[in-house]
Write a protein that holds these residues in place. Structure first.
Motif, short mmCIF file in Angstrom:
data_model
loop_
_atom_site.label_atom_id
_atom_site.label_comp_id
_atom_site.label_asym_id
_atom_site.label_seq_id
_atom_site.Cartn_x
_atom_site.Cartn_y
_atom_site.Cartn_z
N MET A 209 6.76 -6.65 14.56
CA MET A 209 6.40 -5.57 15.52
C MET A 209 5.84 -6.07 16.68
N LEU A 210 5.38 -7.41 16.97
CA LEU A 210 5.01 -7.92 18.30
C LEU A 210 5.92 -7.88 19.25
N HIS B 46 4.88 11.21 7.33
CA HIS B 46 6.28 11.24 6.90
C HIS B 46 6.33 10.78 5.52
N LEU B 47 5.25 10.24 4.85
CA LEU B 47 5.59 9.76 3.64
C LEU B 47 4.80 10.58 2.73
N ALA C 32 -7.33 4.48 11.16
CA ALA C 32 -6.82 3.01 11.05
C ALA C 32 -6.65 2.52 12.32
N ALA D 190 -4.83 6.50 4.10
CA ALA D 190 -3.47 7.43 3.76
C ALA D 190 -2.29 6.58 4.16
N PRO D 191 -1.20 7.02 3.55
CA PRO D 191 0.12 6.86 4.05
C PRO D 191 0.37 7.84 5.28
N PHE D 192 1.21 7.33 6.25
CA PHE D 192 1.31 8.30 7.51
C PHE D 192 2.09 9.53 7.04
N LYS E 104 0.87 -1.03 -0.08
CA LYS E 104 -0.01 0.05 -0.05
C LYS E 104 0.78 1.25 0.21
N CYS E 105 1.76 1.31 0.81
CA CYS E 105 2.80 2.45 0.88
C CYS E 105 4.19 2.53 0.61
N GLU F 268 3.96 -7.74 11.06
CA GLU F 268 3.65 -8.06 12.54
C GLU F 268 4.79 -9.09 13.18
N VAL G 252 6.78 1.03 1.90
CA VAL G 252 7.66 1.01 2.99
C VAL G 252 8.09 -0.48 3.27
N TYR H 219 0.98 -2.71 9.67
CA TYR H 219 1.17 -3.24 10.97
C TYR H 219 0.87 -4.83 10.67
N SER I 174 2.12 6.10 13.36
CA SER I 174 3.28 6.05 12.80
C SER I 174 4.45 5.32 13.69
N LEU J 188 -3.69 2.72 15.08
CA LEU J 188 -2.48 2.48 14.57
C LEU J 188 -1.67 3.65 14.14
N GLU K 112 -14.68 11.13 14.06
CA GLU K 112 -14.82 10.09 13.60
C GLU K 112 -16.27 9.78 12.90
N PHE L 38 11.75 0.41 7.40
CA PHE L 38 10.87 0.60 8.61
C PHE L 38 12.25 0.27 9.91
N GLY M 268 12.45 3.54 12.06
CA GLY M 268 11.74 3.30 13.37
C GLY M 268 10.15 3.68 13.11
N LEU M 269 9.77 3.99 11.99
CA LEU M 269 8.51 4.66 11.74
C LEU M 269 7.77 3.60 10.66
N LEU M 270 6.52 3.37 10.88
CA LEU M 270 5.69 2.76 9.71
C LEU M 270 5.15 3.66 8.85
N GLY M 271 4.70 2.80 7.66
CA GLY M 271 4.43 3.75 6.67
C GLY M 271 2.82 4.20 6.55
N CYS M 272 2.05 3.08 6.98
CA CYS M 272 0.66 3.35 6.77
C CYS M 272 -0.26 2.09 7.90
N GLY M 273 -1.38 2.32 7.91
CA GLY M 273 -2.09 1.20 8.87
C GLY M 273 -1.84 -0.17 8.46
N THR N 10 -16.33 2.35 13.07
CA THR N 10 -15.53 1.32 12.48
C THR N 10 -14.79 0.57 13.46
#
Lengths: 175, 353
Positions: free
Chosen positions: A105-106, B43-44, B158, B39-41, A78-79, A102, A81, A98, B168, B166, B152, A86, A90-95, A126
């Motif tokens: 991450m865990l 920083h991207l 996310a 959307a990407p976080f 998706k993003c 995983e 990354v 995860y 960054s 979730l 919301e 990562f 140290g930062l994730l790119g999008c939801g 949601t």
């Protein structure tokens, strides 16, 4: 070994300076090292939370992969990354990162939080099952209170709504 | 109230010092991190994508159902503000220092009373914060949660059932919640007890930061204590933990102040009156010295030694004596020496009123 400056606390910061091929070592306690830094002889590497986490991750990578050069990690479609990105930032790119990362991450989350299971708020619209489960817990508490106050009519209503919500949960499947 | 007024006035509602125990607990702050599912976080994100996120949040803020619930928030692009104005928002604790990096991509929506601010494209798409006077973390969390619910209504967050919200950075995953109190701990400082207190704090999953958050210095005996853990505990647990710890520290701070006043009265009076004299008459003052003297004066106010001066004035002064506000007031660039002189002038004038 005691701190060379104050000779009181154990030396935990070790600095090696190499000038013209001459190596000079200094051993300091943390507070003397901090003081030196304040006075402009900074030698602590620039540290921020992200690079610190990245360090932890890299440590995990290195320990599990003897030959780290050949590590070709996963990538988030998706993003874009990659596992390496990562691990470096140290930062994730999008939801979506995860579930993809995983495996890495865990253990990291466990290290940071001592836990890998969210028990707090869930979004109303949601949040899906998480929200339902939390609501059921709240109503169960109300049911107990109602019973202890002998408000049986209200207790019956609450019991019915718990049943209905339980059914919704089952029908919702994994959600 | 337009953003121009917010950056022209040093005052913010939280500085009024009308909350419970506001003499020691200067403020309570709660923020949550939220991200949009699609959307990407941040920083991207490139400029165009950042604008899309800002517009999406703007629509959510202006949505009728949301604004009925949370009141009106005025959204401003950081790019539309001057560097000084941006810095003043940081100095007033309405936005985080991080929001100043790559400010072209960022925005903030602030409520009229400045209690609520929603930062857009900080480390996460949304950082919803509430800051109140005194020890009022539960109330601040209720307000944040309400704004969260309002947004919301139209935004898809996310969220994972297992891991929660979730973010960054994995240090915020779960509740995304950071709760903090700003404490004035001069009594514990003078009696050399801060080390023990901070040690206890760190064993309970809490952390001490400087005046402006992570990586900033503690000046004027002001410390921020906040939760470290965001995953595995509910928001209420995190907040109740911080509240009970704060009450502990509060009790110890009060006890050490009373002991000082009882046993070293002359020394304490001397300290307070020296500060009072310096603040009223000095002609040149660095920020550090001013913050130290204001800290001593704050103690004097609480010991009823300085009649007619309110904590509210001291809270506002902490913003007014910082470089951004001094330059804005002067209307021109100031050298270091000019700045120190302008600071002393300003303080003198405030206390002559």
């Amino acid at each position: 070994m005691l701190c060379e400056k104050c000779s009181q606390l154990p030396a935990t910061v070790h600095v090696a300076e190499i000038t013209n091929g001459q190596k000079q070592e200094t051993h300091l306690c943390e507070s003397c090292a901090k003081e030196l830094q304040i006075h402009g002889f900074g030698f602590y590497p620039q540290m921020n939370m992200n690079s610190f986490l990245a360090g932890l991750l890299n440590y995990d990578f290195n320990s599990s992969n003897v030959n780290q050069v050949e590590t070709i990690g996963k990538k988030c479609e998706k993003c874009g990354v990659s596992e390496e990105q990562f691990a470096n930032k140290g930062l994730l790119g999008c939801g979506d990162c995860y579930p993809i990362f995983e495996e890495k991450m865990l253990p990291l989350l466990r290290r940071i939080h001592g836990n890998t299971r969210h028990t707090g708020k869930a979004p109303e619209r949601t949040g899906g099952r998480a929200r339902l489960v939390k609501e059921i817990e709240i109503i169960k508490r109300q049911l107990k209170e109602a019973i202890s106050r002998e408000e049986f009519e209200r207790a019956a209503q609450l019991r019915d709504s718990i049943r209905q919500m339980g059914k919704n949960l089952e029908e919702g499947g994994e959600g | 109230m337009p953003i121009n007024d917010k950056v022209s006035s040093a005052n913010s509602r939280w500085m009024d010092s009308d909350g419970p125990d506001a003499d020691i607990v200067i403020s309570s702050r709660v923020r949550v991190a939220r991200n949009l599912a699609g959307a990407p976080f941040p920083h991207l994100l490139d400029q165009q994508k950042s604008v899309e996120v800002i517009n999406e949040v703007k629509a959510a803020v202006e949505n009728k159902e949301a604004s009925d619930l949370i009141g009106s928030l005025e959204l401003s692009l950081l790019n539309d503000l001057s560097p000084l104005e941006r810095q003043i928002l940081v100095d007033k604790h309405l936005i985080s220092p991080d929001l100043l990096n790559n400010f072209q991509f960022k925005a903030v929506a602030i409520s009229d009373d400045e209690a609520v601010s929603v930062m857009i494209n900080e480390e996460d798409h949304l950082r919803i914060q509430c800051i109140l006077s005194g020890l009022r973390l539960q109330e601040a969390w209720a307000i944040v949660s309400n704004v969260d619910d309002g947004l919301e209504k139209t935004l898809d967050y996310a969220f994972s059932e297992k891991l929660g919200y979730l973010t960054s950075c994995p240090t915020n995953t779960g509740t995304g919640l950071r709760a903090s109190v700003m404490l004035h701990l001069i009594g514990l400082k003078i009696t050399n007890q801060l080390g023990g207190v901070f040690n206890a704090i760190s064993k309970l999953g809490l952390t001490v930061r400087g005046l402006y958050g992570e990586g900033t210095e503690a000046i004027g005996d002001l410390f921020q204590i906040s939760n470290q853990i965001t995953l595995g505990q509910s928001e209420e647990e995190i907040i109740n933990n911080l509240v009970s710890m704060t009450r502990q520290i509060l009790t110890q701070e009060q006890a050490s102040r009373q002991a000082l006043y009882r046993e070293r009265r002359e020394a304490i009076e001397d300290r307070v009156y020296r500060a009072w004299g310096t603040l009223k008459y000095a002609r040149i003052m660095t920020l550090e010295e001013a913050m130290r003297k204001l800290s001593d004066l704050r103690l004097g106010i609480e010991l009823k030694m300085i009649p007619g001066v309110q904590n509210k004035l001291l809270n506002e002064l902490m913003v007014k004596i910082r470089p951004a506000f001094l330059i804005k007031t002067a209307g021109r660039e100031l050298s270091k020496n000019q700045m120190d002189a302008a600071r002393a002038d300003l303080i003198r004038m405030e206390f002559e009123r």
